[in-house]
Design a protein around this motif. Structure first.
Motif, PDB file in Angstrom:
ATOM      1  N   GLU A   1      40.416  20.016   5.456  1.00 48.13           N
ATOM      2  CA  GLU A   1      39.782  21.067   6.260  1.00 48.13           C
ATOM      3  C   GLU A   1      38.362  20.658   6.658  1.00 48.13           C
ATOM      4  OE1 GLU A   1      38.192  25.510   5.413  1.00 48.13           O
ATOM      5  OE2 GLU A   1      40.283  25.140   4.854  1.00 48.13           O
ATOM      6  N   GLU A   2      37.624  20.102   5.703  1.00 44.36           N
ATOM      7  CA  GLU A   2      36.267  19.630   6.012  1.00 44.36           C
ATOM      8  C   GLU A   2      36.310  18.468   6.995  1.00 44.36           C
ATOM      9  OE1 GLU A   2      33.665  20.520   2.019  1.00 44.36           O
ATOM     10  OE2 GLU A   2      35.099  18.869   1.950  1.00 44.36           O
ATOM     11  N   MET A   3      37.306  17.608   6.867  1.00 46.00           N
ATOM     12  CA  MET A   3      37.442  16.481   7.792  1.00 46.00           C
ATOM     13  C   MET A   3      37.666  16.986   9.210  1.00 46.00           C
ATOM     14  SD  MET A   3      37.184  13.277   7.934  1.00 46.00           S
ATOM     15  CE  MET A   3      37.241  12.849   6.229  1.00 46.00           C
ATOM     16  N   ASN A   4      38.460  18.045   9.363  1.00 46.21           N
ATOM     17  CA  ASN A   4      38.684  18.631  10.684  1.00 46.21           C
ATOM     18  C   ASN A   4      37.389  19.187  11.267  1.00 46.21           C
ATOM     19  OD1 ASN A   4      41.403  18.015  10.643  1.00 46.21           O
ATOM     20  ND2 ASN A   4      42.001  19.999   9.802  1.00 46.21           N
ATOM     21  N   VAL A   5      36.539  19.761  10.423  1.00 45.92           N
ATOM     22  CA  VAL A   5      35.243  20.271  10.878  1.00 45.92           C
ATOM     23  C   VAL A   5      34.379  19.111  11.368  1.00 45.92           C
ATOM     24  CG1 VAL A   5      33.098  21.356  10.121  1.00 45.92           C
ATOM     25  CG2 VAL A   5      35.279  22.326   9.428  1.00 45.92           C
ATOM     26  N   PHE A   6      34.378  17.996  10.631  1.00 47.00           N
ATOM     27  CA  PHE A   6      33.590  16.830  11.040  1.00 47.00           C
ATOM     28  C   PHE A   6      34.076  16.281  12.372  1.00 47.00           C
ATOM     29  CE2 PHE A   6      32.577  15.985   6.367  1.00 47.00           C
ATOM     30  CZ  PHE A   6      31.319  16.546   6.477  1.00 47.00           C
ATOM     31  N   VAL A   7      35.381  16.247  12.574  1.00 49.66           N
ATOM     32  CA  VAL A   7      35.925  15.737  13.839  1.00 49.66           C
ATOM     33  C   VAL A   7      35.510  16.642  14.994  1.00 49.66           C
ATOM     34  CG1 VAL A   7      38.074  15.330  15.124  1.00 49.66           C
ATOM     35  CG2 VAL A   7      37.840  14.482  12.788  1.00 49.66           C
ATOM     36  N   ARG A   8      35.538  17.963  14.769  1.00 50.49           N
ATOM     37  CA  ARG A   8      35.114  18.887  15.824  1.00 50.49           C
ATOM     38  C   ARG A   8      33.627  18.725  16.146  1.00 50.49           C
ATOM     39  NH1 ARG A   8      38.228  22.812  12.917  1.00 50.49           N
ATOM     40  NH2 ARG A   8      36.300  23.787  12.234  1.00 50.49           N
ATOM     41  N   HIS A   9      32.830  18.423  15.156  1.00 49.79           N
ATOM     42  CA  HIS A   9      31.391  18.270  15.357  1.00 49.79           C
ATOM     43  C   HIS A   9      31.009  16.877  15.849  1.00 49.79           C
ATOM     44  CE1 HIS A   9      31.429  22.095  13.546  1.00 49.79           C
ATOM     45  NE2 HIS A   9      30.226  22.088  13.018  1.00 49.79           N
TER      46      HIS A   9
ATOM     47  N   LEU B   1      27.668  15.640  18.049  1.00 50.87           N
ATOM     48  CA  LEU B   1      26.731  14.627  17.556  1.00 50.87           C
ATOM     49  C   LEU B   1      26.654  13.427  18.503  1.00 50.87           C
ATOM     50  CD1 LEU B   1      27.628  14.715  13.757  1.00 50.87           C
ATOM     51  CD2 LEU B   1      25.651  15.742  14.884  1.00 50.87           C
ATOM     52  N   ALA B   2      27.796  13.007  19.035  1.00 51.82           N
ATOM     53  CA  ALA B   2      27.809  11.891  19.982  1.00 51.82           C
ATOM     54  C   ALA B   2      27.060  12.260  21.258  1.00 51.82           C
ATOM     55  CB  ALA B   2      29.248  11.484  20.295  1.00 51.82           C
ATOM     56  N   ASP B   3      27.240  13.489  21.742  1.00 48.55           N
ATOM     57  CA  ASP B   3      26.507  13.966  22.922  1.00 48.55           C
ATOM     58  C   ASP B   3      25.005  13.947  22.669  1.00 48.55           C
ATOM     59  OD1 ASP B   3      28.092  14.481  25.121  1.00 48.55           O
ATOM     60  OD2 ASP B   3      28.621  16.511  24.472  1.00 48.55           O
ATOM     61  N   CYS B   4      24.597  14.459  21.517  1.00 48.96           N
ATOM     62  CA  CYS B   4      23.177  14.492  21.169  1.00 48.96           C
ATOM     63  C   CYS B   4      22.600  13.076  21.110  1.00 48.96           C
ATOM     64  CB  CYS B   4      22.954  15.181  19.824  1.00 48.96           C
ATOM     65  SG  CYS B   4      23.236  16.950  19.869  1.00 48.96           S
ATOM     66  N   PHE B   5      23.347  12.152  20.519  1.00 42.77           N
ATOM     67  CA  PHE B   5      22.874  10.769  20.442  1.00 42.77           C
ATOM     68  C   PHE B   5      22.713  10.180  21.844  1.00 42.77           C
ATOM     69  CE2 PHE B   5      23.722   6.192  20.315  1.00 42.77           C
ATOM     70  CZ  PHE B   5      22.634   5.793  19.553  1.00 42.77           C
ATOM     71  N   GLN B   6      23.685  10.437  22.714  1.00 43.16           N
ATOM     72  CA  GLN B   6      23.605   9.904  24.069  1.00 43.16           C
ATOM     73  C   GLN B   6      22.392  10.450  24.818  1.00 43.16           C
ATOM     74  OE1 GLN B   6      27.753  10.883  25.115  1.00 43.16           O
ATOM     75  NE2 GLN B   6      27.937   8.749  25.760  1.00 43.16           N
ATOM     76  N   GLU B   7      22.073  11.710  24.603  1.00 42.06           N
ATOM     77  CA  GLU B   7      20.930  12.322  25.286  1.00 42.06           C
ATOM     78  C   GLU B   7      19.596  11.819  24.737  1.00 42.06           C
ATOM     79  OE1 GLU B   7      21.127  16.576  25.100  1.00 42.06           O
ATOM     80  OE2 GLU B   7      23.171  16.615  25.904  1.00 42.06           O
ATOM     81  N   LYS B   8      19.525  11.594  23.435  1.00 34.94           N
ATOM     82  CA  LYS B   8      18.241  11.337  22.780  1.00 34.94           C
ATOM     83  C   LYS B   8      17.974   9.876  22.433  1.00 34.94           C
ATOM     84  CE  LYS B   8      17.695  15.896  21.527  1.00 34.94           C
ATOM     85  NZ  LYS B   8      16.986  16.672  22.453  1.00 34.94           N
TER      86      LYS B   8
ATOM     87  N   MET C   1      30.640   8.223  10.288  1.00 25.65           N
ATOM     88  CA  MET C   1      31.845   8.862  10.827  1.00 25.65           C
ATOM     89  C   MET C   1      32.823   7.824  11.358  1.00 25.65           C
ATOM     90  SD  MET C   1      30.585  12.262  12.790  1.00 25.65           S
ATOM     91  CE  MET C   1      30.698  13.817  11.940  1.00 25.65           C
ATOM     92  N   THR C   2      32.309   6.787  12.003  1.00 24.59           N
ATOM     93  CA  THR C   2      33.200   5.762  12.550  1.00 24.59           C
ATOM     94  C   THR C   2      33.710   4.817  11.467  1.00 24.59           C
ATOM     95  OG1 THR C   2      31.302   4.397  13.188  1.00 24.59           O
ATOM     96  CG2 THR C   2      32.261   5.818  14.890  1.00 24.59           C
ATOM     97  N   SER C   3      33.203   4.956  10.254  1.00 26.42           N
ATOM     98  CA  SER C   3      33.725   4.185   9.127  1.00 26.42           C
ATOM     99  C   SER C   3      34.939   4.869   8.513  1.00 26.42           C
ATOM    100  CB  SER C   3      32.648   4.011   8.046  1.00 26.42           C
ATOM    101  OG  SER C   3      31.580   3.252   8.549  1.00 26.42           O
TER     102      SER C   3
END
Length: 150
Positions: free
Chosen positions: A21-29, A33-40, A71-73
């Motif tokens: 369940e927590e893993m599913n939350v991380f995938v949704r987030h 996080l990737a969007d934020c990294f791309q912007e900043k 996350m990519t690990s």
């Protein structure tokens, strides 16, 4: 924001105690996080010009990269982030820019250039390039399409 990302980092890197369940939350987030990294991601480059190691946006970006590397690990999140539009290109472009910035000024992005004498490495951007390389490697892992892009 930095503290929240550090807490996420601890939770993501502790693979033994993460429920499905927590893993599913991380995938949704992961998208957010990737969007934020791309912007900043450009905020880290400002550290070379200003010499200010306490720039909040840059610190957030550094922690975002750390979380994305973790996350990519993880196999479940890896496949999702490998398909995320523009993340690989952003990482490669940021690596090129940090490499150029390191050549034009004091290179704060790698540990070999940040050490002078016996003093300790304390700049938050030290290791940023190696984490970018780790992210790029993870995004290309067993993914022919991403390998061809790089």
């Amino acid at each position: 924001r930095v503290t929240l990302l550090e807490l996420m980092m601890v939770k993501v890197s502790d693979k033994s105690s993460v429920s499905s369940e927590e893993m599913n939350v991380f995938v949704r987030h992961a998208d957010f996080l990737a969007d934020c990294f791309q912007e900043k991601c450009g905020a880290v480059l400002k550290l070379t010009a200003a010499g200010d190691a306490e720039d909040e946006e840059a610190l957030v970006t550094i922690r975002l990269l750390d979380v994305l590397c973790e996350m990519t690990s993880n196999k479940g999140q890896l496949e999702h982030l490998q398909a995320f539009p523009g993340l690989l290109e952003t990482a490669v472009d940021t690596l090129r820019l940090t490499h150029l910035a390191g050549k034009q000024a004091v290179n704060i992005f790698t540990a070999t250039h940040a050490v002078t004498g016996q003093e300790e490495i304390s700049h938050p951007a030290v290791g940023f390039k190696s984490h970018l390389i780790r992210l790029i490697g993870n995004l290309c892992y067993k993914n022919k399409e991403n390998q061809d892009k790089v």
